[in-house]
Every structure is written in C-alpha cells, then in structure tokens.
Design a protein around this motif. Structure first.
Motif, PDB file in Angstrom:
ATOM      1  N   ASP A 185       0.824  -1.210   0.000  1.00 61.24           N
ATOM      2  CA  ASP A 185       0.000   0.000   0.000  1.00 61.24           C
ATOM      3  C   ASP A 185       0.858   1.260   0.000  1.00 61.24           C
ATOM      4  O   ASP A 185       0.523   2.254  -0.653  1.00 61.24           O
ATOM      5  CB  ASP A 185      -0.935   0.011   1.210  1.00 61.24           C
ATOM      6  CG  ASP A 185      -2.128  -0.923   1.036  1.00 61.24           C
ATOM      7  OD1 ASP A 185      -2.403  -1.300  -0.119  1.00 61.24           O
ATOM      8  OD2 ASP A 185      -2.766  -1.262   2.049  1.00 61.24           O
TER       9      ASP A 185
ATOM     10  N   LEU B 153       0.964   4.306  -2.684  1.00 59.80           N
ATOM     11  CA  LEU B 153       0.944   5.744  -2.380  1.00 59.80           C
ATOM     12  C   LEU B 153       2.068   6.474  -3.114  1.00 59.80           C
ATOM     13  O   LEU B 153       1.865   7.578  -3.640  1.00 59.80           O
ATOM     14  CB  LEU B 153       1.090   5.968  -0.872  1.00 59.80           C
ATOM     15  CG  LEU B 153      -0.074   5.609   0.045  1.00 59.80           C
ATOM     16  CD1 LEU B 153       0.296   5.906   1.491  1.00 59.80           C
ATOM     17  CD2 LEU B 153      -1.330   6.372  -0.340  1.00 59.80           C
TER      18      LEU B 153
ATOM     19  N   THR C 291      -9.654   7.514   4.494  1.00 60.48           N
ATOM     20  CA  THR C 291     -10.658   8.140   3.629  1.00 60.48           C
ATOM     21  C   THR C 291     -11.000   9.545   4.104  1.00 60.48           C
ATOM     22  O   THR C 291     -11.358  10.411   3.300  1.00 60.48           O
ATOM     23  CB  THR C 291     -11.934   7.282   3.560  1.00 60.48           C
ATOM     24  OG1 THR C 291     -12.444   7.077   4.882  1.00 60.48           O
ATOM     25  CG2 THR C 291     -11.652   5.943   2.907  1.00 60.48           C
TER      26      THR C 291
ATOM     27  N   TYR D  82      -8.471  11.919   2.618  1.00 53.16           N
ATOM     28  CA  TYR D  82      -8.736  12.281   1.225  1.00 53.16           C
ATOM     29  C   TYR D  82      -9.938  13.208   1.094  1.00 53.16           C
ATOM     30  O   TYR D  82      -9.954  14.095   0.232  1.00 53.16           O
ATOM     31  CB  TYR D  82      -8.922  11.015   0.390  1.00 53.16           C
ATOM     32  CG  TYR D  82      -7.641  10.223   0.264  1.00 53.16           C
ATOM     33  CD1 TYR D  82      -6.439  10.870  -0.019  1.00 53.16           C
ATOM     34  CD2 TYR D  82      -7.613   8.848   0.448  1.00 53.16           C
ATOM     35  CE1 TYR D  82      -5.254  10.162  -0.128  1.00 53.16           C
ATOM     36  CE2 TYR D  82      -6.432   8.128   0.337  1.00 53.16           C
ATOM     37  CZ  TYR D  82      -5.252   8.793   0.058  1.00 53.16           C
ATOM     38  OH  TYR D  82      -4.075   8.099  -0.040  1.00 53.16           O
TER      39      TYR D  82
ATOM     40  N   SER E   2      -2.586   4.284 -10.922  1.00 57.90           N
ATOM     41  CA  SER E   2      -3.434   4.634  -9.786  1.00 57.90           C
ATOM     42  C   SER E   2      -4.866   4.823 -10.255  1.00 57.90           C
ATOM     43  O   SER E   2      -5.116   5.521 -11.247  1.00 57.90           O
ATOM     44  CB  SER E   2      -2.928   5.927  -9.138  1.00 57.90           C
ATOM     45  OG  SER E   2      -1.619   5.760  -8.658  1.00 57.90           O
TER      46      SER E   2
ATOM     47  N   PHE F  64      -9.925   6.724  -5.873  1.00 51.57           N
ATOM     48  CA  PHE F  64     -10.501   6.215  -4.626  1.00 51.57           C
ATOM     49  C   PHE F  64     -10.138   4.745  -4.379  1.00 51.57           C
ATOM     50  O   PHE F  64     -10.989   3.921  -4.034  1.00 51.57           O
ATOM     51  CB  PHE F  64     -12.015   6.406  -4.628  1.00 51.57           C
ATOM     52  CG  PHE F  64     -12.443   7.811  -4.955  1.00 51.57           C
ATOM     53  CD1 PHE F  64     -11.973   8.891  -4.217  1.00 51.57           C
ATOM     54  CD2 PHE F  64     -13.316   8.056  -6.009  1.00 51.57           C
ATOM     55  CE1 PHE F  64     -12.374  10.198  -4.518  1.00 51.57           C
ATOM     56  CE2 PHE F  64     -13.712   9.343  -6.322  1.00 51.57           C
ATOM     57  CZ  PHE F  64     -13.243  10.419  -5.576  1.00 51.57           C
ATOM     58  N   HIS F  65      -8.865   4.445  -4.567  1.00 51.10           N
ATOM     59  CA  HIS F  65      -8.385   3.068  -4.404  1.00 51.10           C
ATOM     60  C   HIS F  65      -8.647   2.546  -2.990  1.00 51.10           C
ATOM     61  O   HIS F  65      -8.928   1.356  -2.799  1.00 51.10           O
ATOM     62  CB  HIS F  65      -6.878   3.023  -4.697  1.00 51.10           C
ATOM     63  CG  HIS F  65      -6.236   1.706  -4.427  1.00 51.10           C
ATOM     64  ND1 HIS F  65      -6.333   0.635  -5.292  1.00 51.10           N
ATOM     65  CD2 HIS F  65      -5.478   1.270  -3.375  1.00 51.10           C
ATOM     66  CE1 HIS F  65      -5.657  -0.386  -4.798  1.00 51.10           C
ATOM     67  NE2 HIS F  65      -5.131  -0.038  -3.639  1.00 51.10           N
ATOM     68  N   PHE F  66      -8.559   3.431  -1.987  1.00 49.13           N
ATOM     69  CA  PHE F  66      -8.734   3.012  -0.592  1.00 49.13           C
ATOM     70  C   PHE F  66     -10.163   3.227  -0.088  1.00 49.13           C
ATOM     71  O   PHE F  66     -10.422   3.114   1.108  1.00 49.13           O
ATOM     72  CB  PHE F  66      -7.741   3.764   0.310  1.00 49.13           C
ATOM     73  CG  PHE F  66      -6.304   3.452   0.002  1.00 49.13           C
ATOM     74  CD1 PHE F  66      -5.732   2.269   0.422  1.00 49.13           C
ATOM     75  CD2 PHE F  66      -5.526   4.343  -0.728  1.00 49.13           C
ATOM     76  CE1 PHE F  66      -4.401   1.964   0.140  1.00 49.13           C
ATOM     77  CE2 PHE F  66      -4.196   4.056  -1.022  1.00 49.13           C
ATOM     78  CZ  PHE F  66      -3.634   2.866  -0.593  1.00 49.13           C
TER      79      PHE F  66
ATOM     80  N   ASN G  88      -5.570   9.223  -4.533  1.00 45.22           N
ATOM     81  CA  ASN G  88      -4.921   8.556  -3.396  1.00 45.22           C
ATOM     82  C   ASN G  88      -3.585   9.159  -2.993  1.00 45.22           C
ATOM     83  O   ASN G  88      -2.647   8.448  -2.633  1.00 45.22           O
ATOM     84  CB  ASN G  88      -4.718   7.060  -3.713  1.00 45.22           C
ATOM     85  CG  ASN G  88      -5.876   6.447  -4.458  1.00 45.22           C
ATOM     86  OD1 ASN G  88      -6.965   6.310  -3.920  1.00 45.22           O
ATOM     87  ND2 ASN G  88      -5.665   6.119  -5.731  1.00 45.22           N
ATOM     88  N   THR G  89      -3.489  10.485  -3.057  1.00 42.39           N
ATOM     89  CA  THR G  89      -2.269  11.134  -2.579  1.00 42.39           C
ATOM     90  C   THR G  89      -2.653  12.415  -1.837  1.00 42.39           C
ATOM     91  O   THR G  89      -3.764  12.481  -1.303  1.00 42.39           O
ATOM     92  CB  THR G  89      -1.266  11.336  -3.739  1.00 42.39           C
ATOM     93  OG1 THR G  89      -0.100  11.959  -3.250  1.00 42.39           O
ATOM     94  CG2 THR G  89      -1.850  12.124  -4.879  1.00 42.39           C
TER      95      THR G  89
END
Length: 440
Positions: free
Chosen positions: A52, A56, A106, A109, A229, A232-234, A296-297
């Motif tokens: 993970d 990132l 989340t 983000y 990437s 909203f991967h997480f 996701n950053t």
C-alpha cells in the motif's frame, strides 16, 4: 543555445530535445527524495503494508508530474506558466497522520479534496494581496525557505535520518565530493554541461557509490513494471468537519509557501509576477490537490529545491521543468523506473542539496539588497521574521505541546516567517499613517 518557442523570453524558450530531457531529469533527481518522503511517512505512521505504501508513492509521482505540467504549461486560468516543480507539501504530514489515526485514510482524502477546492476559490483574492508582498517581505520569506531547507540536505549528506551509518565520515566525504563536483562543473565546464552540473554530479556520485557499497541495484527487477493509480483506491472519501478545518489551515500555509516560490522564480527569470499570474499558480495548486485526493495522494505545492536549481543553472525555461513533470508521470506509471531513481544514495542528494538550498537563500538575500534599510522598521521586519522562521529549524520539537492548528502554522518555519514578515511590514510601513519606506 536555445531554440525559440512562442516568445523570446527565457521562460518560453525550448532547448533541443536531448538537453531538455537531461535538464528535466536533473529536476526530478533534485526533488525525488522529498517527493516520496510524504507518502512514506504518512503510510508508515498509519501502519500500512509495504504494498500500500508503494501504491501511495506511485500515485504521488504520477500526480506530481500532472501537477507540474499544469503549473508550467497552464490551461485557461490554471498555472503560473513558470518553471515550478510540484510535489507533496510537508506542512500536511502531522495533520494527516492525526486525521488518519482517528478517522481513517478516507477522511484524509475527503479533507484534501475540500481544501483543494477552497484554494481554487481563494486564489483570485490571494492574488489581490500581492501588494503586501514587496521585496522586503518576499526577500525575507525566500531567505527563510533556503535556510529552512539546509537541514534537509545536511541530513541527507549524513546518510538520511534513521540510517544506521548516520554521520559516518564516509557519508560526509561522498556528499562533499558531489558538492565539489557541482562547483567544478559550474566553473570549468562548457555552458551546455554547466547547466546540468547537478545531474552530472548526482550520476557520477552514484556510480562511485556503487562499488563502495552505498547502494545496490540488485532488487530493482523485483518491482512491478507497470502500475496505474485508480480513483478512490482506498475507498470513497469521508468528510469529517475537524479534519476538513485542519486541512484548510494546511492549505493556507501551503498557499503562503507557494507564493514565495512563485515570486522567487519570477524574480530569477525576469518575469515579474502580477496578481493574475499568482492566482493562476495558486489555482493550479488547488486543482492538483483535488486530484491528489481523488487519486490517493496528498496536497501539492511548488518545491523550493527546484527553485534553487533554476537559480543555480540559470535555465528558466518552463518547458524544461514540464519535461521533468513528464518524467514523473512515467515514473508513476512504471514503478520499476522509480525503483532505479530511489537507489540514488542519500549522501549524493545531500551534496547537491546544499548547493541548491543555499542558492535559494542567496536569491532571497539578493532581493533584500533592493530594500532601503535606512529605517529601523525594515531592519526589524527582517530580523524578527528570520528569527521566528528559523525557530522550528533550530528546535524542531518546541511546539509539540501546542494545539494541532497552531503547530500546523508554526512548525513550518516558512509559513511562520511569512506571517511575521507580512504583519510586521504592515505595522512599520502601512499603519499609523507612516510613509511607505523606499524599496519596502
């Protein structure tokens, strides 16, 4: 010599392809360690897996590249159209770790996305405040930026914080060798080579470091060749009020730092920054930050080390830095290439960093040379702001018992010094009906 593109101004000139690629790679190497530090720190603090954290980092490199392209090339009202390299801001690290531990990633983000939107909306107003950033203020802030970054390069030169060999004489010797090589190439090499003196020194330093055991490229082949990437991967973002407020404060700090970098690069390149250009640069930061939250950053800002590199090489072409942005995009899409760059030893980066960060401080001093110090007011603005700005550099833990919102502002010596310089300039040169000092 440069080939001319679109205009005769140095900012709009385009070098030949090979030179552009080399100069762009030089910018990437100068900022790479700083670029990946934020996802490494945040991911590690949140207990994320290596996979993970790697995700990132790839996301960060990809969005850093896109952010750089937006800032340098621009579209509509977004972008300063100056040679500015973008990366994740360190000002957001502490608040994001606190948010992540209490509310989850989340919530980070969600707060990042909202703060980016706020930056876009505030950019026009911020641009109108440019009159409160005369050479007295900008010179002070840019000097603080350079001086505050020096410890970063010194830590690299010593081997990197946390390294078992931190401070070993051989680390410092390698860093010194790289620094001396930068100077030799700058002084004696032909102009075409002197422009890439930092790249030459980093490559040569890495080559020397391999047989000495400073780095090892054997594990590079284990990295995935391609990766992208996805939004909203997480998970979908969540919106916590306290988290959003904290990240908006971070964004205000970031806007202050970016203002200093934009003004510094504009001064170096001979392209004065007006309110419209500043607003465009800040909008680009805001848009890039929104993209960061989606992909996701984290929040983005202009990197001071690359501003120093622009001043050192005297290559002001925005297309060169845009090429660096393109390289970052490629690194983000091909993790195996990122692994190669990541193998550059910290002492090599440290030797180059001392020159680049010192150049930033020197540019600030050059701007202060335009200021009239025949009244004690201007002297006090510089003296007090430098002192306040360097407090967290001298004693990093001094504010650890203060509230998070206070630490967000004050633990970034750059933002603390900027606030001090603006307020004191107002006090001594604007309020009480005083006549504005010449050059202030």
């Amino acid at each position: 010599m440069f080939r001319i593109k679109r205009a005769d101004h140095p900012v709009d000139q385009l070098p030949p392809f090979g030179q552009t690629a080399a100069l762009g790679l030089q910018h990437v190497l100068a900022m790479y360690a700083g670029a990946v530090a934020v996802p490494l720190i945040v991911g590690g603090a949140l207990g994320m897996s290596k996979a993970d954290i790697g995700y990132l980092i790839n996301a960060d490199l990809l969005v850093s590249g896109v952010a750089t392209l937006i800032q340098c090339l621009g579209f509509w009202r977004f972008g300063a159209r100056l040679p500015l390299m973008q990366g994740c801001t360190f000002a957001a690290v502490t608040p994001m770790v606190l948010i992540g531990k209490s509310e989850g990633i989340t919530a980070i983000y969600g707060a990042v996305i909202v703060s980016g939107v706020v930056a876009v909306l505030l950019a026009p107003l911020w641009g109108r405040l440019l009159r409160f950033f005369p050479p007295l203020v900008t010179g002070t802030v840019i000097t603080i930026i350079g001086l505050a970054l020096i410890p970063v390069s010194v830590n690299w030169a010593a081997g990197g914080v946390g390294s078992p060999s931190f401070g070993a004489p051989r680390n410092l010797a390698l860093a010194l060798g790289v620094l001396l090589l930068v100077l030799v190439v700058q002084r004696f090499a032909p102009p075409a080579l002197s422009r890439i003196s930092v790249l030459v020194a980093i490559v040569a330093g890495t080559v020397v470091a391999i047989p000495l055991g400073f780095t090892d490229f054997s594990g590079v082949s284990d990295a995935p060749v391609f990766g992208i990437s996805t939004p909203f991967h997480f998970g979908l973002p969540s919106f916590d009020v306290a988290a959003v407020v904290a990240m908006v404060v971070v964004m205000l700090v970031t806007m202050t730092e970016t203002t200093g970098d934009i003004l510094a690069v504009g001064e170096m390149a001979g392209r004065p920054v007006d309110g419209k250009r500043l607003a465009g640069g800040l909008r680009a930061d805001g848009l890039s930050t929104v993209l960061g939250g989606v992909f996701n950053t984290f929040p983005y800002t202009a990197f001071g080390q690359n501003a120093g590199l622009v001043g050192l090489t005297k290559v002001y072409s925005r297309f060169v830095v845009a090429a660096g942005g393109g390289i970052l995009v490629i690194l983000g899409l091909f993790p195996i290439l990122g692994e190669v760059v990541a193998r550059v030893p910290a002492p090599v980066l440290g030797g180059a960093g001392i020159v680049m960060f010192g150049t930033v401080a020197a540019i600030g001093v050059k701007m202060l040379a335009k200021v009239a110090f025949d009244n004690n007011g201007n002297l006090m603005v510089v003296a007090v702001s430098l002192g306040i700005g360097l407090i967290p550099t001298a004693v990093p833990t001094i504010y650890e018992h203060f509230p998070t919102w206070f630490r967000t502002v004050m633990e970034s010596g750059i933002s603390a010094g900027a606030v001090s310089a603006v307020v004191l300039n107002l006090l001594f040169n604007h309020f009480r009906g005083k006549k504005k000092a010449a050059g202030s």
